[in-house]
Design an enzyme around this catalytic site. Structure first.
Site, PDB file in Angstrom:
ATOM      1  N   CYS A   8      25.949 -44.001  83.533  1.00 23.67           N
ATOM      2  CA  CYS A   8      26.876 -44.217  82.432  1.00 23.67           C
ATOM      3  C   CYS A   8      27.238 -45.681  82.208  1.00 23.67           C
ATOM      4  O   CYS A   8      27.031 -46.519  83.073  1.00 23.67           O
ATOM      5  CB  CYS A   8      28.194 -43.489  82.689  1.00 23.67           C
ATOM      6  SG  CYS A   8      28.015 -41.730  82.895  1.00 23.67           S
ATOM      7  N   GLY A  34      22.874 -45.337  79.361  1.00 25.36           N
ATOM      8  CA  GLY A  34      22.931 -43.892  79.133  1.00 25.36           C
ATOM      9  C   GLY A  34      22.587 -43.562  77.707  1.00 25.36           C
ATOM     10  O   GLY A  34      23.167 -44.154  76.787  1.00 25.36           O
ATOM     11  N   ASN A 108      32.138 -44.082  84.981  1.00 22.13           N
ATOM     12  CA  ASN A 108      30.798 -44.442  85.443  1.00 22.13           C
ATOM     13  C   ASN A 108      30.802 -44.267  86.945  1.00 22.13           C
ATOM     14  O   ASN A 108      31.626 -44.879  87.633  1.00 22.13           O
ATOM     15  CB  ASN A 108      30.490 -45.901  85.067  1.00 22.13           C
ATOM     16  CG  ASN A 108      29.124 -46.352  85.561  1.00 22.13           C
ATOM     17  OD1 ASN A 108      28.226 -45.541  85.743  1.00 22.13           O
ATOM     18  ND2 ASN A 108      28.967 -47.632  85.761  1.00 22.13           N
ATOM     19  N   GLY A 109      29.914 -43.416  87.467  1.00 23.16           N
ATOM     20  CA  GLY A 109      29.859 -43.218  88.915  1.00 23.16           C
ATOM     21  C   GLY A 109      29.707 -41.761  89.279  1.00 23.16           C
ATOM     22  O   GLY A 109      29.421 -40.919  88.424  1.00 23.16           O
ATOM     23  N   TYR A 248      17.368 -53.481  88.686  1.00 24.12           N
ATOM     24  CA  TYR A 248      16.820 -52.813  87.511  1.00 24.12           C
ATOM     25  C   TYR A 248      17.835 -52.453  86.407  1.00 24.12           C
ATOM     26  O   TYR A 248      17.572 -52.667  85.241  1.00 24.12           O
ATOM     27  CB  TYR A 248      16.085 -51.541  87.963  1.00 24.12           C
ATOM     28  CG  TYR A 248      15.695 -50.602  86.853  1.00 24.12           C
ATOM     29  CD1 TYR A 248      14.767 -50.982  85.886  1.00 24.12           C
ATOM     30  CD2 TYR A 248      16.253 -49.332  86.750  1.00 24.12           C
ATOM     31  CE1 TYR A 248      14.416 -50.129  84.854  1.00 24.12           C
ATOM     32  CE2 TYR A 248      15.903 -48.476  85.715  1.00 24.12           C
ATOM     33  CZ  TYR A 248      14.988 -48.871  84.769  1.00 24.12           C
ATOM     34  OH  TYR A 248      14.641 -48.041  83.753  1.00 24.12           O
ATOM     35  N   SER A 289      11.357 -54.184  82.225  1.00 21.65           N
ATOM     36  CA  SER A 289      12.179 -54.446  83.391  1.00 21.65           C
ATOM     37  C   SER A 289      11.501 -55.343  84.416  1.00 21.65           C
ATOM     38  O   SER A 289      12.166 -55.963  85.236  1.00 21.65           O
ATOM     39  CB  SER A 289      12.602 -53.126  84.031  1.00 21.65           C
ATOM     40  OG  SER A 289      11.474 -52.331  84.274  1.00 21.65           O
TER      41      SER A 289
END
Ligand code: SF4
Length: 472
Positions: A8, A34, A108-109, A248, A289
């Site tokens: 997120c 996300g 977020n988490g 990343y 990336s």
């Protein structure tokens, strides 16, 4: 693509006449964190309104929806979820009304004791609407007998463990909270008289806000019309910033954990070149990336960098596959090799991570088919051997190629001429301060937060090797 997925991103703003519009832009900059759903909750001082939808931010909102979110305070959320959980009920922010008044939350988490707390709450009569662990916090908040909103927030989040960067919105305040280990980033900024809080600084750049500082690990920051009030309700804990943010997840134009992602990522490539140099004609990144690390590798190794793989940026989630089967179509539609760069050359292919290895194998084949004489795979992080339990969607251990295969076996699987990873020491040197403030559990299998009973069983299952799962 075969990568770990961030769960997120969050964005919040206090004291701006166009709070919902600014939040929309902030979420737009955080889209990489996300893509399943997006949502915004805004308060006009009297009422909180929320709008949530599945899909990208640009598809989830239009000017009409944003116009129905008036007010000077707003929070927003972008979410990635695994397929089974991909539904609107799990989209955030979640808005409830309770004895303390309306409150919306974006998270977020991942909370490692959420299922245990949920079980207890259900036993005591709570009814849950969604399957996210975030809802647990709202139930704890609603049940709190604490006299003030701040006290009730602190009481509820003191009961959860794991990784959290929370944004909470009441009708007259914005509250930001970060877990004591500081797993995930959360930054504070200013936009004229307004305060901004967001997962990554790239969201501030888009709206012209200025970075002030990070929300500290274990800090609860309350933003009201009177300014900022910082509360430190948690016992100090050792720091465990997610090192994968630098490897990343985060955008290279962001600063996370006080460091430039671009600098760290380029350094990963430099150190990789020192540790794992190979004679070659050209360094080719796996875009996007792998680009920063490939630049660092090429610089350090003195080998020219060339964009030998071109990425199509316009492949949406709803891309329709043709009925006729085309070999390796999934990768081909995203990446195309540049024959004039690859033909007859010894190629160093630099990527940021190797998870299952399935996509990398197709890319190596694609590079060879375009005429490369040799293909040497270099990965700018150590072998990923363990799943994450702190908010990052990872495959089971049995699906992680480095957990079940030696480097020599991986080389054979990828059909590469050589494969080499950055060392753990190299990774820690790149992030600085010896890496002591970072979580690196997915490379070590050592977990900084202990698991309660049911996760312990899960962890044991996850760590059990199933060597057959990824062979062939
Ligand atoms: S286990 Fe890996 S992905 Fe998860 S928080 Fe730690 S470093 Fe990040």
């Amino acid at each position: 693509m075969d990568k770990f997925r961030e769960e997120c991103g969050v964005f919040g703003i206090f004291g701006h006449p166009e709070a919902a519009n600014m939040t929309y832009l902030g979420l737009y900059a955080l889209q990489h964190r996300g893509q399943e759903s997006a949502g915004i909750a805004a308060s006009d001082g009297v009422q909180i309104r929320v709008s949530r939808a599945m899909g990208y931010v640009a598809d989830a909102f239009d000017s009409d929806k944003l116009a129905h979110l008036p007010g000077r305070i707003a929070i927003g959320h972008v979410r990635y979820s695994t397929a089974g959980e991909s539904q609107l009920a799990n989209a955030q922010p979640i808005l409830i009304d309770c004895a303390h008044g309306q409150i919306a939350i974006g998270h977020n988490g991942n909370l490692v004791n959420a299922s245990e707390l949920r079980e207890e709450l259900v036993q005591q009569g709570s009814i849950f609407q969604a399957s996210t662990d975030t809802e647990v916090v709202l139930h704890l908040y609603a049940r709190s007998k604490a006299p003030t909103v701040e006290d009730a927030v602190v009481e509820s989040i003191s009961q959860v463990r794991g990784a959290f960067s929370f944004l909470l919105l009441t009708k007259d305040r914005l509250i930001a909270a970060r877990d004591p280990h500081g797993f995930l980033p959360l930054a504070l900024g200013r936009l004229d008289d307004a305060f901004v809080v967001c997962s990554e600084t790239c969201a501030m750049d888009l709206i012209g806000a200025t970075y002030v500082r990070d929300i500290e690990p274990g800090e609860v920051l309350v933003i009201t019309g009177d300014g900022l009030r910082s509360i430190k309700p948690f016992a100090p804990a050792h720091l465990a910033h997610c090192v994968f943010e630098h490897v990343y997840f985060a955008r290279p134009d962001s600063y996370v954990f006080g460091k430039s992602v671009n600098e760290v990522r380029t350094n990963l490539g430099r150190i990789l070149a020192r540790e794992q140099r190979v004679d070659a004609d050209v360094v080719v990144p796996v875009p996007d990336s792998g680009v920063c690390a490939a630049m660092g590798y090429a610089d350090e190794a003195g080998i020219p960098l060339r964009m030998g793989l071109i990425r199509n940026h316009y492949v949406g989630r709803t891309f329709i596959q043709p009925q006729a089967s085309i070999r390796h179509f999934g990768v081909k539609v995203k990446l195309n090799p540049v024959r004039s760069i690859l033909e007859g050359r010894r190629v160093v292919l630099v990527d940021d991570s190797l998870v299952r290895g399935t996509t990398s194998r197709k890319i190596v084949r694609m590079v060879r088919a375009a005429g490369a004489k040799e293909v040497h795979v270099r990965i700018s992080c150590p072998p990923t051997i363990s799943p994450c339990f702190y908010g990052v969607d990872t495959p089971r251990r049995s699906e992680l190629i480095a957990a079940t295969h030696t480097v020599e076996e991986i080389k054979k699987y990828l059909q590469a001429d050589s494969v080499a990873y950055l060392s753990l020491d190299g990774l820690m040197a790149a992030v600085g301060s010896g890496g002591s403030s970072y979580c690196s559990s997915c490379y070590t299998g050592q977990y900084p937060v202990e698991f309660p009973r049911d996760e312990k069983i899960y962890l044991q299952l996850a760590l059990k090797l199933d060597k057959e799962a990824v062979r062939g």
